[in-house]
Write an enzyme that holds these catalytic residues in place. Structure first.
Site, PDB file in Angstrom:
ATOM      1  N   TYR A 137       0.839  -1.215   0.000  1.00  0.00           N
ATOM      2  CA  TYR A 137       0.000   0.000   0.000  1.00  0.00           C
ATOM      3  C   TYR A 137       0.865   1.252   0.000  1.00  0.00           C
ATOM      4  O   TYR A 137       0.591   2.201   0.721  1.00  0.00           O
ATOM      5  CB  TYR A 137      -0.892   0.016   1.243  1.00  0.00           C
ATOM      6  CG  TYR A 137      -1.910  -1.121   1.326  1.00  0.00           C
ATOM      7  CD1 TYR A 137      -2.482  -1.690   0.190  1.00  0.00           C
ATOM      8  CD2 TYR A 137      -2.327  -1.610   2.568  1.00  0.00           C
ATOM      9  CE1 TYR A 137      -3.413  -2.705   0.290  1.00  0.00           C
ATOM     10  CE2 TYR A 137      -3.269  -2.624   2.679  1.00  0.00           C
ATOM     11  CZ  TYR A 137      -3.808  -3.176   1.523  1.00  0.00           C
ATOM     12  OH  TYR A 137      -4.745  -4.179   1.629  1.00  0.00           O
ATOM     13  N   TRP A 189     -12.876 -12.359  -7.421  1.00  0.00           N
ATOM     14  CA  TRP A 189     -14.114 -12.982  -6.961  1.00  0.00           C
ATOM     15  C   TRP A 189     -15.245 -12.845  -7.966  1.00  0.00           C
ATOM     16  O   TRP A 189     -16.269 -13.502  -7.834  1.00  0.00           O
ATOM     17  CB  TRP A 189     -14.468 -12.483  -5.548  1.00  0.00           C
ATOM     18  CG  TRP A 189     -13.302 -12.700  -4.627  1.00  0.00           C
ATOM     19  CD1 TRP A 189     -12.605 -11.747  -3.944  1.00  0.00           C
ATOM     20  CD2 TRP A 189     -12.642 -13.950  -4.331  1.00  0.00           C
ATOM     21  NE1 TRP A 189     -11.561 -12.320  -3.246  1.00  0.00           N
ATOM     22  CE2 TRP A 189     -11.562 -13.665  -3.468  1.00  0.00           C
ATOM     23  CE3 TRP A 189     -12.847 -15.276  -4.725  1.00  0.00           C
ATOM     24  CZ2 TRP A 189     -10.696 -14.656  -2.988  1.00  0.00           C
ATOM     25  CZ3 TRP A 189     -11.986 -16.260  -4.257  1.00  0.00           C
ATOM     26  CH2 TRP A 189     -10.931 -15.940  -3.395  1.00  0.00           C
ATOM     27  N   ASP A 194     -10.570  -5.084   8.695  1.00  0.00           N
ATOM     28  CA  ASP A 194      -9.338  -4.763   7.948  1.00  0.00           C
ATOM     29  C   ASP A 194      -8.742  -3.490   8.531  1.00  0.00           C
ATOM     30  O   ASP A 194      -9.306  -2.893   9.472  1.00  0.00           O
ATOM     31  CB  ASP A 194      -9.639  -4.608   6.441  1.00  0.00           C
ATOM     32  CG  ASP A 194      -8.467  -5.060   5.549  1.00  0.00           C
ATOM     33  OD1 ASP A 194      -7.343  -4.520   5.713  1.00  0.00           O
ATOM     34  OD2 ASP A 194      -8.675  -5.938   4.688  1.00  0.00           O
ATOM     35  N   GLY A 232      -9.270  -2.671  12.411  1.00  0.00           N
ATOM     36  CA  GLY A 232      -8.308  -3.251  13.337  1.00  0.00           C
ATOM     37  C   GLY A 232      -7.126  -3.882  12.630  1.00  0.00           C
ATOM     38  O   GLY A 232      -7.164  -4.096  11.411  1.00  0.00           O
ATOM     39  N   ASP A 233      -6.088  -4.145  13.459  1.00  0.00           N
ATOM     40  CA  ASP A 233      -4.914  -4.884  12.995  1.00  0.00           C
ATOM     41  C   ASP A 233      -5.035  -6.263  13.629  1.00  0.00           C
ATOM     42  O   ASP A 233      -5.002  -6.385  14.862  1.00  0.00           O
ATOM     43  CB  ASP A 233      -3.655  -4.147  13.479  1.00  0.00           C
ATOM     44  CG  ASP A 233      -2.374  -4.883  13.113  1.00  0.00           C
ATOM     45  OD1 ASP A 233      -2.371  -6.134  13.134  1.00  0.00           O
ATOM     46  OD2 ASP A 233      -1.378  -4.206  12.834  1.00  0.00           O
ATOM     47  N   PHE A 234      -5.214  -7.303  12.808  1.00  0.00           N
ATOM     48  CA  PHE A 234      -5.527  -8.619  13.400  1.00  0.00           C
ATOM     49  C   PHE A 234      -4.373  -9.225  14.196  1.00  0.00           C
ATOM     50  O   PHE A 234      -4.575 -10.189  14.926  1.00  0.00           O
ATOM     51  CB  PHE A 234      -6.152  -9.589  12.392  1.00  0.00           C
ATOM     52  CG  PHE A 234      -5.481  -9.775  11.058  1.00  0.00           C
ATOM     53  CD1 PHE A 234      -4.116  -9.993  10.946  1.00  0.00           C
ATOM     54  CD2 PHE A 234      -6.259  -9.773   9.884  1.00  0.00           C
ATOM     55  CE1 PHE A 234      -3.521 -10.190   9.704  1.00  0.00           C
ATOM     56  CE2 PHE A 234      -5.668  -9.975   8.630  1.00  0.00           C
ATOM     57  CZ  PHE A 234      -4.295 -10.176   8.550  1.00  0.00           C
ATOM     58  N   HIS A 291      -1.682 -17.276   3.331  1.00  0.00           N
ATOM     59  CA  HIS A 291      -0.555 -17.395   2.369  1.00  0.00           C
ATOM     60  C   HIS A 291       0.375 -16.173   2.368  1.00  0.00           C
ATOM     61  O   HIS A 291       1.427 -16.208   1.739  1.00  0.00           O
ATOM     62  CB  HIS A 291      -1.073 -17.714   0.959  1.00  0.00           C
ATOM     63  CG  HIS A 291      -1.628 -16.539   0.211  1.00  0.00           C
ATOM     64  ND1 HIS A 291      -1.787 -16.551  -1.165  1.00  0.00           N
ATOM     65  CD2 HIS A 291      -2.056 -15.320   0.620  1.00  0.00           C
ATOM     66  CE1 HIS A 291      -2.287 -15.384  -1.549  1.00  0.00           C
ATOM     67  NE2 HIS A 291      -2.459 -14.626  -0.500  1.00  0.00           N
ATOM     68  N   ASN A 320       5.341 -15.696  -6.485  1.00  0.00           N
ATOM     69  CA  ASN A 320       4.893 -14.311  -6.278  1.00  0.00           C
ATOM     70  C   ASN A 320       4.788 -13.976  -4.795  1.00  0.00           C
ATOM     71  O   ASN A 320       5.099 -12.858  -4.389  1.00  0.00           O
ATOM     72  CB  ASN A 320       3.572 -14.057  -6.995  1.00  0.00           C
ATOM     73  CG  ASN A 320       3.198 -12.590  -6.974  1.00  0.00           C
ATOM     74  OD1 ASN A 320       4.030 -11.737  -7.265  1.00  0.00           O
ATOM     75  ND2 ASN A 320       1.982 -12.295  -6.575  1.00  0.00           N
ATOM     76  N   GLN A 336       6.541 -10.798  -3.143  1.00  0.00           N
ATOM     77  CA  GLN A 336       5.703  -9.724  -2.603  1.00  0.00           C
ATOM     78  C   GLN A 336       5.382  -9.812  -1.115  1.00  0.00           C
ATOM     79  O   GLN A 336       4.916  -8.830  -0.547  1.00  0.00           O
ATOM     80  CB  GLN A 336       4.361  -9.673  -3.363  1.00  0.00           C
ATOM     81  CG  GLN A 336       4.433  -9.059  -4.747  1.00  0.00           C
ATOM     82  CD  GLN A 336       3.071  -8.534  -5.175  1.00  0.00           C
ATOM     83  OE1 GLN A 336       2.127  -9.286  -5.311  1.00  0.00           O
ATOM     84  NE2 GLN A 336       2.970  -7.227  -5.368  1.00  0.00           N
TER      85      GLN A 336
HETATM   86  N1  SAM Z   1      -9.491 -11.374   1.704  1.00  0.00           N
HETATM   87  C1  SAM Z   1      -9.330 -10.519   0.548  1.00  0.00           C
HETATM   88  C2  SAM Z   1      -9.438 -11.290  -0.735  1.00  0.00           C
HETATM   89  O1  SAM Z   1      -9.106 -12.479  -0.756  1.00  0.00           O
HETATM   90  O2  SAM Z   1      -9.827 -10.705  -1.752  1.00  0.00           O
HETATM   91  C3  SAM Z   1      -8.038  -9.741   0.580  1.00  0.00           C
HETATM   92  C4  SAM Z   1      -6.760 -10.524   0.698  1.00  0.00           C
HETATM   93  S1  SAM Z   1      -5.323  -9.497   0.721  1.00  0.00           S
HETATM   94  C5  SAM Z   1      -4.111 -10.558   0.079  1.00  0.00           C
HETATM   95  C6  SAM Z   1      -4.881  -9.374   2.431  1.00  0.00           C
HETATM   96  C7  SAM Z   1      -5.780  -8.459   3.223  1.00  0.00           C
HETATM   97  O3  SAM Z   1      -5.366  -8.479   4.590  1.00  0.00           O
HETATM   98  C8  SAM Z   1      -5.723  -7.010   2.778  1.00  0.00           C
HETATM   99  O4  SAM Z   1      -6.999  -6.491   2.651  1.00  0.00           O
HETATM  100  C9  SAM Z   1      -4.960  -6.330   3.895  1.00  0.00           C
HETATM  101  O5  SAM Z   1      -5.313  -4.967   4.050  1.00  0.00           O
HETATM  102  C10 SAM Z   1      -5.361  -7.166   5.086  1.00  0.00           C
HETATM  103  N2  SAM Z   1      -4.411  -7.077   6.175  1.00  0.00           N
HETATM  104  C11 SAM Z   1      -3.065  -7.193   6.106  1.00  0.00           C
HETATM  105  N3  SAM Z   1      -2.518  -7.079   7.323  1.00  0.00           N
HETATM  106  C12 SAM Z   1      -3.545  -6.893   8.190  1.00  0.00           C
HETATM  107  C13 SAM Z   1      -3.615  -6.711   9.603  1.00  0.00           C
HETATM  108  N4  SAM Z   1      -2.504  -6.707  10.339  1.00  0.00           N
HETATM  109  N5  SAM Z   1      -4.837  -6.571  10.162  1.00  0.00           N
HETATM  110  C14 SAM Z   1      -5.962  -6.584   9.402  1.00  0.00           C
HETATM  111  N6  SAM Z   1      -5.956  -6.747   8.054  1.00  0.00           N
HETATM  112  C15 SAM Z   1      -4.755  -6.906   7.459  1.00  0.00           C
HETATM  113  C1  ASE Z   2      -1.628 -11.577  -1.805  1.00  0.00           C
HETATM  114  C2  ASE Z   2      -2.201 -11.966  -2.995  1.00  0.00           C
HETATM  115  C3  ASE Z   2      -1.689 -11.426  -4.160  1.00  0.00           C
HETATM  116  C4  ASE Z   2      -0.568 -10.666  -1.735  1.00  0.00           C
HETATM  117  C5  ASE Z   2      -0.049 -10.124  -2.898  1.00  0.00           C
HETATM  118  C6  ASE Z   2      -0.624 -10.497  -4.124  1.00  0.00           C
HETATM  119  C7  ASE Z   2      -2.030 -11.629  -5.521  1.00  0.00           C
HETATM  120  C8  ASE Z   2      -1.177 -10.835  -6.262  1.00  0.00           C
HETATM  121  N1  ASE Z   2      -0.338 -10.153  -5.404  1.00  0.00           N
HETATM  122  O1  ASE Z   2      -2.109 -12.106  -0.680  1.00  0.00           O
HETATM  123  C9  ASE Z   2      -3.112 -12.494  -6.069  1.00  0.00           C
HETATM  124  C10 ASE Z   2      -2.601 -13.817  -6.551  1.00  0.00           C
HETATM  125  N2  ASE Z   2      -1.857 -13.671  -7.760  1.00  0.00           N
HETATM  126  C11 ASE Z   2      -0.533 -13.959  -7.799  1.00  0.00           C
HETATM  127  C12 ASE Z   2       0.166 -13.750  -9.086  1.00  0.00           C
HETATM  128  O2  ASE Z   2       0.047 -14.380  -6.848  1.00  0.00           O
END
Ligand code: SAM
Ligand code: ASE
Length: 347
Positions: free
Chosen positions: A149, A166, A212, A237-239, A257, A304, A308
């Site tokens: 971010y 989704w 989140d 919140g921060d989980f 993951h 990835n 990342q």
């Molecule tokens: N669950 C969603 C999805 O699958 O489309 C988003 C997955 S994204 C990879 C990870 C999410 O975890 C993000 O929205 C991020 O802001 C949130 N996140 C990361 N660290 C966090 C924390 N310490 N507390 C709460 N949320 C957090």
């Molecule tokens: C995460 C999921 C993704 C963190 C960084 C990410 C995705 C892309 N960047 O939790 C979605 C899955 N796609 C790939 C290429 O990994």
């Protein structure tokens, strides 16, 4: 004998793999320039010079791009009064135009602008065994989501990527198990709210709270979740640091993951403590096969995750193990046949 040696005579597969990123970038360029949108608007097929004019590109460059898109079967070409005219295929119209309900446009933008750039450093990531935000973007924070971010624009792009998955896999993951007995659901790291929306549409008696980080929820309210949706709530919140409220079911989609084994056990243990007796936890992840020999998508996603994040893709047995270490029992796994699968644990 002839057949087995053919690949050794001419390494077609390797040549195809070498071209892999040329193919990706060609499709991304056509999407970013708006080729599929302009061909959809007119309803009549257009010549490459007409497309070039409307999009303000060079005529020569556009002709080569459209020709390559024909080779990729993303466009169809035919002769009209001695001129080549181009049209979208059904697949391109459905998935590559920006306004289609099934559009992959946001995934493609993130792949083209962020993941492609990150993968320039995949070799370094493998050597060092760690994420490459510093090299790729000059972001030095150890907090992976501070790097992901790194600007408002980048946060919105990431959320749009998360959201767009989704469109194609959402229904399958929330209906992989019958969740109708869980009415108070928390979606931890729920991001744009796409999984929450799928849940309330599949389960008319459920209410979903998106948990989140504050700045993520602000963006979710502004761009993704309609104000009048009374069955979707928000919890900032921060989980890792803040309390997790009690609920019947916790959904963690693409959360586990992102993190190391230790952080996963810490988070899931905290979820187990918060969970109502008789409640559950639903993990949504791209599962590796038990022999780790596939699917290729999960193997590539795991690279990835190295570039990342702090995490990796795991096998069903590894998720079951994490859930059991956190105190959950009766772990069940449902594969969907699409990218993402579901794992359910009970308290
Ligand atoms: N669950 C969603 C999805 O699958 O489309 C988003 C997955 S994204 C990879 C990870 C999410 O975890 C993000 O929205 C991020 O802001 C949130 N996140 C990361 N660290 C966090 C924390 N310490 N507390 C709460 N949320 C957090
Ligand atoms: C995460 C999921 C993704 C963190 C960084 C990410 C995705 C892309 N960047 O939790 C979605 C899955 N796609 C790939 C290429 O990994």
């Amino acid at each position: 004998m002839e057949c087995a040696n053919q690949e050794l005579e001419y390494p077609q597969k390797l040549l195809n793999y070498m071209n892999g990123f040329l193919i990706s970038k060609t499709m991304f360029a056509a999407c970013e320039l708006g080729v599929f949108d302009v061909l959809q608007e007119g309803a009549v097929p257009l010549s490459s010079s007409a497309v070039a004019e409307r999009l303000g590109t060079s005529a020569d460059g556009m002709e080569r791009l459209l020709s390559a898109c024909v080779g990729l079967q993303l466009l169809e070409v035919r002769e009209h009064h001695g001129e080549a005219v181009y049209n979208n295929t059904d697949l391109s119209r459905l998935y590559l135009t920006k306004t289609s309900p099934k559009t992959l446009h946001h995934s493609i933008t993130y792949y083209s602008q962020t993941i492609y750039h990150c993968f320039s450093y995949v070799t370094d990531a493998i050597r060092e065994g760690k994420s490459q935000h510093l090299r790729a973007f000059g972001v030095s924070s150890d907090e992976i989501f501070e790097a992901i971010y790194r600007s408002e624009e980048e946060m919105l792009r990431f959320m749009q990527l998360m959201n767009s998955t989704w469109n194609i896999c959402g229904k399958d993951v929330v209906t992989a198990f019958d969740l109708s007995t869980f009415t108070n659901i928390f979606d931890l790291g729920g991001c744009s709210g796409a999984v929450a929306k799928e849940c309330i549409s599949a389960y008319p008696h459920s209410r979903v709270t998106i948990y989140d980080l504050p700045k993520v929820l602000e963006m979710a309210r502004k761009h993704f979740v309609p104000q009048d949706e009374k069955r979707i709530l928000f919890h900032e919140g921060d989980f890792f640091k803040d309390p997790i409220p009690e609920a019947d079911l916790y959904i963690l989609a693409r959360i586990v993951h992102d993190w190391s084994q230790d952080k996963c056990v810490e988070l899931l243990t905290k979820v187990h403590k918060a969970c109502k007796p008789g409640g559950g936890v639903l993990l949504i992840e791209a599962l590796l096969n038990e022999d780790r020999r596939g699917p290729l998508t999960a193997q590539l996603y795991s690279l990835n995750m190295l570039v990342q994040t702090e995490g990796k893709e795991r096998m069903a047995s590894e998720y079951a193990n994490l859930l059991e270490l956190a105190g959950f029992t009766d772990v069940q796994v449902q594969r969907t046949g699409k990218i993402y699968d579901a794992i359910l644990g009970r308290k």
